[in-house]
Write an enzyme that holds these catalytic residues in place. Structure first.
Site, short mmCIF file in Angstrom:
data_model
loop_
_atom_site.label_atom_id
_atom_site.label_comp_id
_atom_site.label_asym_id
_atom_site.label_seq_id
_atom_site.Cartn_x
_atom_site.Cartn_y
_atom_site.Cartn_z
N ILE A 1 -4.17 4.23 -0.20
CA ILE A 1 -4.97 4.57 0.98
C ILE A 1 -5.96 5.69 0.66
O ILE A 1 -7.01 5.79 1.27
CB ILE A 1 -4.11 4.90 2.21
CG1 ILE A 1 -4.96 4.80 3.48
CG2 ILE A 1 -3.42 6.25 2.04
CD1 ILE A 1 -4.18 4.67 4.76
N LEU B 1 0.84 -1.20 0.00
CA LEU B 1 0.00 0.00 0.00
C LEU B 1 0.87 1.25 0.00
O LEU B 1 1.93 1.28 0.62
CB LEU B 1 -0.85 -0.02 1.28
CG LEU B 1 -1.73 1.18 1.59
CD1 LEU B 1 -3.00 1.12 0.74
CD2 LEU B 1 -2.10 1.19 3.07
N CYS B 2 0.40 2.30 -0.68
CA CYS B 2 0.99 3.64 -0.54
C CYS B 2 -0.15 4.65 -0.63
O CYS B 2 -1.30 4.33 -0.35
CB CYS B 2 2.10 3.88 -1.57
SG CYS B 2 1.54 4.08 -3.27
N HIS B 3 0.15 5.87 -1.03
CA HIS B 3 -0.89 6.91 -1.08
C HIS B 3 -1.84 6.70 -2.25
O HIS B 3 -3.06 6.69 -2.08
CB HIS B 3 -0.22 8.29 -1.14
CG HIS B 3 -1.17 9.42 -0.95
ND1 HIS B 3 -0.90 10.68 -1.38
CD2 HIS B 3 -2.40 9.50 -0.36
CE1 HIS B 3 -1.92 11.49 -1.07
NE2 HIS B 3 -2.83 10.78 -0.45
N GLY C 1 -0.78 4.39 -5.13
CA GLY C 1 -0.49 3.14 -5.84
C GLY C 1 0.77 3.14 -6.67
O GLY C 1 1.11 2.12 -7.26
#
Length: 120
Positions: free
Chosen positions: A106, A77-79, A81
């Site tokens: 996220i 996961l990141c901000h 993708g």
């Protein structure tokens, strides 16, 4: 981050809806990795994700095989993708066989699944 250059593996994706189902089911042996910066995680986070910031790649990259099972399902996961896709590519090259990138990160999770998670 030169270690990620030139990697062109296709990356399996998981939607935030699929992620929410997995988290709700409490699936065992699920490895959850968040590659955002600690200050981003402080704003918005999902329970159970281990924070491995890409900016600190040099600190944790040598330990990855000892910290995680390369054959267990690994969700990254990141901000939005993008950074998580880079991490997925690297993990695949490192021999991880069941890696998935969270589509939309996220931010999408907050928008579509849980509006109590702050957006930034």
């Amino acid at each position: 981050m030169s270690s990620f250059q030139g990697l062109k593996q296709p990356i399996p994706q998981i939607s935030v809806e699929q992620l929410a189902s997995l988290l709700a089911a409490g699936k065992e042996n699920l490895q959850l990795v968040d590659v955002r910066e600690p200050q981003e995680v402080a704003i918005a986070r999902l329970e159970g994700f281990e924070n491995l910031p890409l900016s600190e790649f040099g600190k944790w990259s040598g330990e990855i095989q000892n910290r995680f099972d390369p054959h267990a399902e690994t969700i990254v996961l990141c901000h939005h993708g993008v950074r998580s896709a880079q991490m997925c590519q690297w993990l695949i090259v490192e021999g991880f066989t069941n890696v998935k990138n969270v589509t939309g990160g996220i931010d999408a999770y907050s928008s579509l699944i849980d509006s109590t998670i702050p957006r930034y």
